[in-house]
Design a protein around this motif. Structure first.
Motif, PDB file in Angstrom:
ATOM      1  N   ILE A 599       0.838  -1.372   0.093  1.00 56.26           N
ATOM      2  CA  ILE A 599       0.135  -0.001  -0.066  1.00 56.26           C
ATOM      3  C   ILE A 599       0.709   1.186  -0.043  1.00 56.26           C
ATOM      4  N   GLN A 600       1.937   1.124   0.835  1.00 56.62           N
ATOM      5  CA  GLN A 600       3.092   2.313   0.803  1.00 56.62           C
ATOM      6  C   GLN A 600       3.511   2.486  -0.593  1.00 56.62           C
ATOM      7  N   PHE A 601       4.050   1.492  -1.368  1.00 59.78           N
ATOM      8  CA  PHE A 601       4.473   1.421  -2.563  1.00 59.78           C
ATOM      9  C   PHE A 601       3.521   2.164  -3.423  1.00 59.78           C
ATOM     10  N   GLY A 602       2.138   1.788  -3.488  1.00 59.87           N
ATOM     11  CA  GLY A 602       1.066   2.508  -4.186  1.00 59.87           C
ATOM     12  C   GLY A 602       1.148   3.865  -3.997  1.00 59.87           C
ATOM     13  N   PHE A 603       1.378   4.372  -2.880  1.00 58.20           N
ATOM     14  CA  PHE A 603       1.229   5.734  -2.312  1.00 58.20           C
ATOM     15  C   PHE A 603       2.368   6.662  -3.126  1.00 58.20           C
ATOM     16  N   VAL A 604       3.669   5.668  -2.974  1.00 54.93           N
ATOM     17  CA  VAL A 604       4.729   6.782  -3.481  1.00 54.93           C
ATOM     18  C   VAL A 604       4.590   6.319  -5.038  1.00 54.93           C
ATOM     19  N   THR A 605       4.287   5.706  -5.812  1.00 59.87           N
ATOM     20  CA  THR A 605       4.405   5.455  -7.124  1.00 59.87           C
ATOM     21  C   THR A 605       3.169   5.979  -8.001  1.00 59.87           C
ATOM     22  N   LEU A 606       1.955   5.701  -7.436  1.00 58.31           N
ATOM     23  CA  LEU A 606       0.911   5.928  -8.350  1.00 58.31           C
ATOM     24  C   LEU A 606       0.365   7.348  -8.109  1.00 58.31           C
ATOM     25  N   SER A 610       0.755  14.189  -7.227  1.00 60.79           N
ATOM     26  CA  SER A 610       0.130  15.195  -6.326  1.00 60.79           C
ATOM     27  C   SER A 610       0.772  15.387  -4.921  1.00 60.79           C
ATOM     28  N   PHE A 611       1.702  14.555  -4.614  1.00 61.59           N
ATOM     29  CA  PHE A 611       2.279  14.825  -3.167  1.00 61.59           C
ATOM     30  C   PHE A 611       3.592  14.349  -3.275  1.00 61.59           C
ATOM     31  N   PRO A 612       4.714  15.241  -3.687  1.00 55.97           N
ATOM     32  CA  PRO A 612       6.094  15.074  -3.745  1.00 55.97           C
ATOM     33  C   PRO A 612       6.718  14.523  -2.474  1.00 55.97           C
ATOM     34  N   LEU A 613       6.220  15.054  -1.477  1.00 53.45           N
ATOM     35  CA  LEU A 613       6.740  14.643  -0.241  1.00 53.45           C
ATOM     36  C   LEU A 613       6.550  13.128   0.295  1.00 53.45           C
ATOM     37  N   ALA A 614       5.743  12.419  -0.655  1.00 56.30           N
ATOM     38  CA  ALA A 614       5.452  11.238  -0.169  1.00 56.30           C
ATOM     39  C   ALA A 614       6.549  10.113   0.216  1.00 56.30           C
ATOM     40  N   PRO A 615       7.619  10.094  -0.870  1.00 61.07           N
ATOM     41  CA  PRO A 615       8.772   9.399  -0.522  1.00 61.07           C
ATOM     42  C   PRO A 615       9.540   9.807   0.580  1.00 61.07           C
ATOM     43  N   LEU A 616       9.576  11.090   0.912  1.00 61.03           N
ATOM     44  CA  LEU A 616      10.181  11.410   2.150  1.00 61.03           C
ATOM     45  C   LEU A 616       9.423  10.923   3.495  1.00 61.03           C
ATOM     46  N   PHE A 617       8.150  10.756   3.596  1.00 64.14           N
ATOM     47  CA  PHE A 617       7.465  10.292   4.648  1.00 64.14           C
ATOM     48  C   PHE A 617       7.743   8.774   4.645  1.00 64.14           C
ATOM     49  N   ALA A 618       7.563   8.156   3.485  1.00 61.32           N
ATOM     50  CA  ALA A 618       7.838   6.923   3.433  1.00 61.32           C
ATOM     51  C   ALA A 618       9.145   6.334   3.865  1.00 61.32           C
ATOM     52  N   LEU A 619      10.127   7.019   3.564  1.00 64.15           N
ATOM     53  CA  LEU A 619      11.593   6.979   4.098  1.00 64.15           C
ATOM     54  C   LEU A 619      11.596   7.074   5.706  1.00 64.15           C
ATOM     55  N   LEU A 620      11.099   7.995   6.101  1.00 63.14           N
ATOM     56  CA  LEU A 620      11.003   8.421   7.661  1.00 63.14           C
ATOM     57  C   LEU A 620      10.416   7.213   8.302  1.00 63.14           C
ATOM     58  N   ASN A 621       9.163   6.710   7.622  1.00 60.46           N
ATOM     59  CA  ASN A 621       8.512   5.592   8.447  1.00 60.46           C
ATOM     60  C   ASN A 621       9.276   4.263   8.071  1.00 60.46           C
ATOM     61  N   ASN A 622       9.752   4.000   7.025  1.00 58.16           N
ATOM     62  CA  ASN A 622      10.584   2.726   6.958  1.00 58.16           C
ATOM     63  C   ASN A 622      11.779   2.628   7.881  1.00 58.16           C
ATOM     64  N   ILE A 623      12.377   3.686   8.143  1.00 57.41           N
ATOM     65  CA  ILE A 623      13.448   3.564   9.126  1.00 57.41           C
ATOM     66  C   ILE A 623      13.107   3.304  10.482  1.00 57.41           C
ATOM     67  N   ILE A 624      11.954   3.749  11.021  1.00 59.74           N
ATOM     68  CA  ILE A 624      11.338   3.387  12.256  1.00 59.74           C
ATOM     69  C   ILE A 624      10.774   1.831  11.987  1.00 59.74           C
TER      70      ILE A 624
END
Length: 835
Positions: A599-606, A610-624
Motif C-alpha cells: 500500500i505504501q509503494f502504491g502511495f509513493v508511485t501511483l 500530487s504529493f512530492p513529499l510522499a517518498p520522504l514520509f515513506a523513508l522516515l516511516n521505514n527507518i522506524i
C-alpha cells in the motif's frame, strides 16, 4: 539449511486441538546453537540459582537432552482443582513412565486418547518426549520434544538439505594445460549469543543508521523472513534519492510561488471577478480573490517540476525492481535457495483432513484410490468468496459515498454559521475533517478485511502453505487496495466532473448537490487526503498497532491464565522458558507486513505527482518500521518456523500521467499558453478558464437567499468550466476549448506512458538481473560439475572395460600367466572358483 557440525532443530511451541490440527511456532528466545549461545541474555540477567532452575526449561529433567520443540494443550481436570503433585511423563521408544489414572469425562478422554496416539507416532519416528502437566500456568500442559542426532541426519537426507558451502577456484598452469582446483569451505563461523546480537544490533532504534545483519536474521528466523527484511532494507535505501528529488521539487514550488502568474491574478487586490454560489440557498456570491491561499498552496505541488518528478519516479520504480532482482539473485546463491521454488510443498493438515473426510464418504470399493479436492468440492467456497468480496467492495463504495454526503451537508451547514471565521474556512474544515473520517474508516476496515480475507482463504482449503499464502495475499490486497485508494481515486478522477453547471446542477437524492473542486483544482484536496491517509496509516496502524496489539493480546492471555492470582507465588518461583514464551503472540505470517509495504509503494508511485513529499514520509516511516518490526519479531512474537518460500508481487506501475492530465491544471495551462494566449504568456489564463452565467437562469428555489451579500446586486457570475456564454447562439453548451484540452490530455497520457515504458525497458536492458560475478561463479560451478561427471563416467567406462576383458580372458581360457599379469597373483582357490 542444516549445519551438520551442530545439527539442532530450533525450539518451538506446537499446539494442536481436538481435530489434531497442529499450530507450530518456534521459541523466539532459542536459536539453532547450543545453550550458551541461545540463552546468553537470559542467563546474564539471572542469578546462579535462577540459572540452574531456568535450564530445566530448555533441557529435559536429566539436564542432558535439549528441548527442540514444545507442544502445548489445554487441561481440564475434575472439580477445576489443579494437582499439586508434579506430573512428569518420560516417553521413550521402549516405555511410557509415570502414567496417572485420572477420571476424565468422555470428551476429555477422547482428546487425551488422540494426544497419546499422536505422541506415539512421534515416538515411532525416533523422537524423545517428556510431559509436564504441573506447570505454573493453570489449565495448560506441555510436551517437550528432543530430536536425537540420528533422527536429524535421517530427516536431512530425506529433505535433501545441503551444507552451506562456498566454492574457491584457483587456476594453475601445469604440463601445458589448465588444471582447475576447487576447495570446499564449510561455514563454521562462531556466533556469540545470536539472540543478544540481534537484540542489540538489529532490534534497537539507536542503530537505525546501520545496515541490517541480514545473515544473522536468516540464520535465526529463516530465509523467508531474511528475504523480507533484505527487501525492506533495499526499498528504504532506494527511497533516499527519491526523497531528495521530491524535496527539491517542493522547494522549487515554494521558490516560484510568487512568480506564478495564475495565482498572482487570483490574489490581485483589484480582482473583481464574482463567482457563483458553491451551494444552494445558504451560500452567497463570493470574490475569486478569497481563494488566494488555496491557489498559492496548489502551486507548491502543481508546478512544471511535477512532470519531471513523475518521470523520475517511474524510472525510479524500474531501477528499484532491477536492483531487487540482482539482490535477490545474490542472496539466493549465497543462501543456496536456487531450486527451492520448484519443489512441491507438503500438503496442509486441513487439506489432508478434508481429503480423508471425502474418502470416508465414498464406497468401500473406491477407498483405495487417491482422493483430492477438485473444483466441485470447492464450489461453495468459491461462490462464498465471490459474494463476500463483492460485498466488502460494495461496503467500501458505500462508505465513500457517505463521506461525500457528509462533505456536502457539512459545507451547507457551515455556510449558515454566524461566525465569519467559520464561514471563511469552510473549505479547509470540510476537507480536513472528511480526510480524518476516511482515515478512521480505513483503519477499521483494514482489520476487518484482513480477518475476512483469512476466513475466505480457509474456506477454500488450499493444498499447500504456498498456495494458502498466495490466495491470502491476493484477497487481502484486493480488499485493502479498494479500502485505501477508493477515496483518493474519487478525488483525483471523479470529483468536480459530475457537477453540472449553474442552473442545471446534478443532485443526489434530489437534495444534495454534487460537490465541485476549488478554483485551484482538486490537486490540493488530493494532496490533503493523501497526506492524512498516508501519515495516519503509518503512524497509527503500522507503528502503534504493531507494538500495542501484541502487547495487549499478551496481557489478555496472561490475565485469562489466572496468573494474576498467583503474583505472590510467582515472586518466589520463576516461570520456565517455555512457560514464559507461551504468553507471546503467535506468528501470523508476513502478509500484514507485506500489505503495509504494498500500500505504501502504491502511495509513493501511483499518486506521487500530487504529493512530492510522499517518498520522504515513506523513508522516515521505514527507518522506524525496520527496527520496530525487528523488535516485534525478537521480543513480542513466538519464533516462526523457518521457511524458504518467498514471493514478491510488486510491479512497476505508474498513475502519474492520469493525475497530471486530469487532476492538475498543467495541461490547461500549456494549451492556453501555446494556443490561446495573445502574447505567449500565462496572463489571462484565469479569465480563460471561467465561464459566464446569468443569475436569472437559476432554478426556482435554488437561488441564494442573500443576493446582496457583496453589497450590490449581481447579474452575471462566473464558474470554472469551458462553456458558451449565455448571450451566444448555444448558451451553456460545451465550448471547443473543452474538446481541445481533452484531446491534449489524452495525447499527453499516451505519450507519457510510452516514454516511461520505453525508458523502463532501456533500464531493464542495461541492468542484468544476475550480477556478473554471480553468473561467472555459476558458470564455473557448471563447468566443474561437468568435469566431475565426465571423470566419473570415464571411471565407470574403464571399470566396465576391465570387467569385459576379465570375462573374455576366462571364457577363452587364456593362460593363467596372462591373468596373473593383468590382475596380480591369483590363489588356486580363486582359480577354481573362477572356473
Amino acid at each position: 539449511m542444516l549445519n551438520f557440525e551442530n545439527p539442532i532443530i530450533t525450539c518451538g511451541s506446537i499446539s494442536y486441538d481436538e481435530n489434531k490440527t497442529l499450530h507450530i511456532n518456534k521459541n523466539p528466545k532459542a536459536s539453532p546453537f547450543p545453550l550458551p549461545f541461545a540463552c546468553c541474555q537470559l542467563l546474564k540477567a539471572l542469578t546462579p540459582e535462577e540459572n540452574t532452575h531456568s535450564q530445566h526449561g530448555l533441557y529435559f529433567h536429566d539436564g542432558e537432552r535439549r528441548v527442540d520443540y514444545v507442544l502445548t494443550y489445554h487441561l481440564k481436570k475434575p472439580g477445576g482443582a489443579r494437582s499439586s503433585r508434579q506430573s512428569v511423563y518420560l516417553l521413550t521408544e521402549n516405555a511410557v513412565l509415570g502414567c496417572e489414572g485420572e477420571t476424565y469425562n468422555s470428551h476429555e478422554d477422547h482428546k487425551a486418547f488422540r494426544r497419546q496416539e499422536f505422541e506415539g507416532k512421534l515416538r515411532d519416528m525416533g523422537l524423545e518426549l517428556e510431559k509436564d502437566e504441573d506447570s505454573k500456568i493453570p489449565g495448560v500442559g506441555f510436551v517437550k520434544i528432543h530430536a536425537p542426532w540420528n533422527v536429524l541426519c535421517r530427516e536431512a537426507e530425506f529433505m535433501k538439505l545441503k551444507i552451506p558451502t562456498k566454492k574457491r577456484y584457483e587456476v594453475k598452469q601445469s604440463r601445458g594445460f589448465v588444471e582447475k582446483i576447487s576447495s570446499l569451505v564449510i561455514h563454521a563461523t562462531k556466533y556469540c549469543c545470536l539472540y543478544q546480537l540481534l537484540y542489540e544490533e538489529w532490534a534497537n532504534y539507536s542503530v537505525f543508521y546501520k545496515y541490517q545483519p541480514i545473515g544473522l536474521v536468516r540464520k535465526y528466523f529463516g530465509e523467508k523472513i531474511g528475504l523480507y527484511f533484505a527487501w525492506l532494507g533495499l526499498y528504504t535505501q532506494m527511497l533516499i534519492p527519491a526523497s531528495l528529488v521530491g524535496v527539491i521539487v517542493f522547494l522549487y514550488g515554494c521558490a516560484t510561488v510568487d512568480d506564478n502568474i495564475p495565482s498572482m491574478e487570483i490574489c490581485h487586490p483589484r480582482n473583481n471577478i464574482t463567482m457563483c454560489p458553491l451551494c444552494d440557498r445558504v451560500c452567497s456570491y463570493w470574490k475569486l480573490s478569497t481563494a488566494c491561499g488555496t491557489a498559492r498552496a496548489s502551486h507548491l505541488f502543481d508546478n512544471p517540476a511535477t512532470v519531471f518528478f513523475s518521470i523520475f519516479m517511474a524510472l525510479w520504480a524500474a531501477m528499484f525492481m532491477e536492483h531487487w532482482k540482482r539482490r535477490q539473485m545474490r542472496l539466493n546463491y549465497e543462501w543456496d535457495l536456487t531450486g527451492f521454488e520448484d519443489e512441491e510443498d507438503h500438503p496442509r493438515a486441513e487439506y489432508e483432513f478434508r481429503v480423508m473426510q471425502k474418502s470416508m464418504s465414498k464406497d468401500q470399493k473406491s477407498q483405495h484410490k487417491m482422493e483430492k479436492l477438485n473444483c466441485r468440492d470447492r464450489l461453495p467456497a468459491y461462490m462464498t468468496n465471490i459474494v463476500m468480496m463483492l460485498l466488502m467492495i460494495g461496503v467500501t463504495f458505500a462508505i465513500v459515498f457517505g463521506v461525500i454526503l457528509y462533505r456536502i451537508s457539512t459545507k451547507a451547514a457551515l455556510h449558515m454559521s454566524s461566525n465569519p471565521t467559520t464561514r471563511n474556512n469552510v473549505q479547509l474544515t470540510v476537507k480536513t475533517t472528511a480526510a480524518i473520517i476516511n482515515l478512521v474508516v480505513i483503519l477499521i476496515l483494514d482489520e476487518v478485511y484482513g480477518a475476512v480475507a483469512r476466513w475466505l482463504t480457509v474456506l477454500e482449503v488450499p493444498k499447500t502453505d504456498k498456495s494458502f499464502e498466495e490466495r491470502l495475499i491476493f484477497k487481502t490486497f484486493i480488499l485493502k487496495f479498494f479500502n485505501a485508494f477508493t477515496p483518493i481515486i474519487y478525488i483525483a478522477f471523479f470529483r468536480g466532473r459530475l457537477v453540472g453547471r449553474p442552473g442545471s446542477y446534478l443532485y443526489v437524492f434530489e437534495s444534495y448537490r454534487m460537490e465541485e473542486c476549488a478554483h485551484g483544482g482538486c490537486l490540493m484536496e488530493l494532496c490533503i487526503q493523501l497526506s492524512i491517509t498516508m501519515l495516519g496509516k503509518q503512524l497509527i496502524q503500522n507503528n502503534l498497532f504493531e507494538i500495542g496489539v501484541p502487547k495487549l493480546k499478551k496481557l489478555i492471555r496472561y490475565i485469562r491464565s489466572k496468573q494474576g492470582a498467583f503474583q505472590e507465588e510467582e515472586r518466589q518461583k520463576k516461570l520456565q522458558r517455555y512457560e514464559t514464551d507461551h504468553f507471546l503472540e503467535p506468528f501470523a505470517g508476513l502478509t500484514p507486513e507485506y500489505m503495509e509495504m504494498m500500500i505504501q509503494f502504491g502511495f509513493v508511485t501511483l499518486f506521487v505527482a500530487s504529493f512530492p513529499l510522499a517518498p520522504l514520509f515513506a523513508l522516515l516511516n521505514n527507518i522506524i518500521e525496520i527496527r520496530l518490526d525487528a523488535k516485534k519479531f525478537v521480543t513480542e512474537l513466538r519464533r516462526p518456523v523457518a521457511s524458504t518460500y518467498y514471493n514478491f508481487y510488486l510491479k512497476k506501475t505508474s498513475n502519474s500521467a492520469f493525475v497530471i492530465s486530469f487532476t492538475s491544471d498543467f495541461i490547461p495551462r500549456m494549451v492556453y499558453q501555446y494556443m490561446y494566449s495573445p502574447d505567449g504568456t500565462m496572463h489571462g489564463f484565469v479569465n480563460h478558464t471561467l465561464s459566464y452565467f446569468n443569475v436569472s437562469h437559476f432554478q426556482d428555489g435554488k437561488e441564494t437567499m442573500d443576493p446582496l451579500h457583496l453589497g450590490y446586486r449581481v447579474e452575471i457570475c462566473r464558474y470554472k468550466d469551458y462553456r458558451e456564454p449565455p448571450w451566444s447562439d448555444t448558451p451553456y453548451e460545451i465550448s471547443k476549448e473543452f474538446w481541445t484540452v481533452l484531446a491534449v490530455r489524452l495525447a499527453f497520457v499516451i505519450v507519457f506512458q510510452n516514454v516511461v515504458m520505453l525508458m523502463s525497458d532501456i533500464v531493464d536492458w542495461l541492468i542484468p538481473d544476475i550480477p556478473k560475478d554471480i553468473s561467472l561463479q555459476i558458470h564455473k560451478e557448471k563447468i566443474l560439475l561437468v568435469d566431475l561427471f565426465m571423470k566419473e563416467e570415464q571411471g565407470k567406462i574403464h571399470i566396465l572395460e576391465i570387467k569385459k576383458l576379465c570375462n573374455a580372458c576366462l571364457n577363452l581360457h587364456f593362460p593363467l600367466s596372462l591373468s596373473l599379469y593383468h590382475f596380480g597373483p591369483v590363489t588356486p582357490a580363486h582359480t577354481d572358483s573362477s572356473k
